[in-house]
Design an enzyme around this catalytic site. Sequence first.
Site, PDB file in Angstrom:
ATOM      1  N   GLU A 122       1.149  -1.151  -0.099  1.00 52.77           N
ATOM      2  CA  GLU A 122      -0.026  -0.255  -0.267  1.00 52.77           C
ATOM      3  C   GLU A 122       0.731   1.385  -0.077  1.00 52.77           C
ATOM      4  O   GLU A 122       0.390   2.155   0.507  1.00 52.77           O
ATOM      5  CB  GLU A 122      -0.920  -0.140   0.926  1.00 52.77           C
ATOM      6  CG  GLU A 122      -2.046  -1.580   1.226  1.00 52.77           C
ATOM      7  CD  GLU A 122      -2.912  -1.568   0.115  1.00 52.77           C
ATOM      8  OE1 GLU A 122      -2.809  -0.416  -0.354  1.00 52.77           O
ATOM      9  OE2 GLU A 122      -3.911  -1.986   0.728  1.00 52.77           O
ATOM     10  N   HIS A 145      -3.480   1.685   8.339  1.00 45.74           N
ATOM     11  CA  HIS A 145      -4.483   0.645   7.794  1.00 45.74           C
ATOM     12  C   HIS A 145      -4.393  -0.878   8.845  1.00 45.74           C
ATOM     13  O   HIS A 145      -3.462  -1.234   8.877  1.00 45.74           O
ATOM     14  CB  HIS A 145      -3.265   1.143   6.617  1.00 45.74           C
ATOM     15  CG  HIS A 145      -4.579  -0.531   5.301  1.00 45.74           C
ATOM     16  ND1 HIS A 145      -5.789  -0.199   5.846  1.00 45.74           N
ATOM     17  CD2 HIS A 145      -3.939  -1.714   5.249  1.00 45.74           C
ATOM     18  CE1 HIS A 145      -6.082  -1.597   5.393  1.00 45.74           C
ATOM     19  NE2 HIS A 145      -5.100  -2.603   4.424  1.00 45.74           N
ATOM     20  N   HIS A 147      -7.430  -3.866   9.210  1.00 45.34           N
ATOM     21  CA  HIS A 147      -8.734  -5.332   9.360  1.00 45.34           C
ATOM     22  C   HIS A 147      -9.645  -5.371  10.200  1.00 45.34           C
ATOM     23  O   HIS A 147      -9.683  -6.245  10.864  1.00 45.34           O
ATOM     24  CB  HIS A 147      -8.119  -6.158   7.851  1.00 45.34           C
ATOM     25  CG  HIS A 147      -7.589  -5.912   7.079  1.00 45.34           C
ATOM     26  ND1 HIS A 147      -7.031  -6.894   6.505  1.00 45.34           N
ATOM     27  CD2 HIS A 147      -7.279  -5.282   5.993  1.00 45.34           C
ATOM     28  CE1 HIS A 147      -6.524  -6.633   5.143  1.00 45.34           C
ATOM     29  NE2 HIS A 147      -6.273  -5.481   5.166  1.00 45.34           N
ATOM     30  N   HIS A 217     -13.107  -4.161   3.013  1.00 45.97           N
ATOM     31  CA  HIS A 217     -11.325  -4.859   2.810  1.00 45.97           C
ATOM     32  C   HIS A 217     -10.753  -4.103   4.571  1.00 45.97           C
ATOM     33  O   HIS A 217     -10.224  -4.673   5.096  1.00 45.97           O
ATOM     34  CB  HIS A 217     -10.590  -3.785   1.825  1.00 45.97           C
ATOM     35  CG  HIS A 217      -8.421  -3.957   2.299  1.00 45.97           C
ATOM     36  ND1 HIS A 217      -8.038  -3.378   0.886  1.00 45.97           N
ATOM     37  CD2 HIS A 217      -8.160  -4.375   2.734  1.00 45.97           C
ATOM     38  CE1 HIS A 217      -7.167  -3.100   1.184  1.00 45.97           C
ATOM     39  NE2 HIS A 217      -7.125  -3.933   2.626  1.00 45.97           N
TER      40      HIS A 217
HETATM   41  P1  13P Z   1       0.905  -5.484   2.557  1.00 45.07           P
HETATM   42  O1  13P Z   1       1.746  -6.973   3.931  1.00 45.07           O
HETATM   43  O2  13P Z   1       1.928  -4.862   2.048  1.00 45.07           O
HETATM   44  O3  13P Z   1       1.250  -4.345   3.657  1.00 45.07           O
HETATM   45  O4  13P Z   1      -0.374  -5.789   2.748  1.00 45.07           O
HETATM   46  C1  13P Z   1      -1.362  -5.779   3.638  1.00 45.07           C
HETATM   47  C2  13P Z   1      -2.761  -4.749   3.740  1.00 45.07           C
HETATM   48  O5  13P Z   1      -3.961  -4.931   4.157  1.00 45.07           O
HETATM   49  C3  13P Z   1      -3.048  -4.312   2.250  1.00 45.07           C
HETATM   50  O6  13P Z   1      -3.585  -3.644   2.494  1.00 45.07           O
HETATM   51 ZN    ZN Z   2      -5.021  -4.380   3.546  1.00 38.87          ZN
END
Ligand code: 13P
Ligand code: ZN
Length: 272
Positions: A122, A145, A147, A217
């Site tokens: 990202e 970022h 989840h 996402h």
């Molecule tokens: P990365 O391991 O490349 O940081 O990706 C994780 C992710 O959450 C992508 O949106």
């Molecule tokens: Zn992600």
Amino acid sequence: MDKSIAVSQDLENIITDIAEVARILWKLGWAESNAGNISVNVTEHIPEDIRELNKFPSKEIDKSYPELSGFSFFITGAGARMRDLAKEPSGNACILRIAEKSNRYHILWGRRSELGFEPTSEIHSHLSIHRFLLEKKAPQKVIIHAHPEELIALTHVKEYKQESKLNRLLWSMNPVAKIIIQKGVGLVPYCVPGSDELAQATIKALEKHDVVLWEKHGCLAIGTDMLETFDRVDILNKAARIFLACKSAGLAPEGLSDAQLDELERLFWSKK
Ligand code: 13P
Ligand code: ZN
């Protein structure tokens, strides 16, 4: 030959906070496998005149960021697990400095590219957001970022794909969300993870919000320090959890009324 900049106490403290948040993200189940990524603009903690910059390994990015030339960022690795980052930040992240030739960077600290390290997939979202924040002279230096499950769940529900409805729901489920997240959460329609399209749509949403949801996402938040930035997402996810807890028990949550929400706004929102 291991080349690394000296890490000041302030920078060490930032890295400690990053590791702490990484540990929490993993424990909360918001960072399955390699999910999530973090970056922090640490330019002010890096000596301005790094001698022999060319001795630090450099690598190309597939996009140029001229406005970021000379700026340095702590950034997590592609494929790095938050649970590993928590234990060993320098093995799962790096501090990179965007080179004069702005489609390259030097790695000043952390995991080396010769050991197969690549910054997060990202990276375009992270670098574009830092550029956007610098252009606006905004105080935020942190991007997280992750989840968070319950917030993501809501982005799968048609009714809550409207920002106004989603924010009304989240505020009504948790008074703290109404008090703290005054700008509400922004919604970014689904884009392919890691794409420049996702980066651009995120910046658009950050014009009006400090926390955005990437449809189906995850979540991305900006802030002035790691823990404050994490807290914002935690508050919002708590609201989503309360809603879903009622739903899964077969109950219809009442939520705060309009009058109660208005009262919080009167009492706590800045008058600007
Ligand atoms: P990365 O391991 O490349 O940081 O990706 C994780 C992710 O959450 C992508 O949106
Ligand atoms: Zn992600």
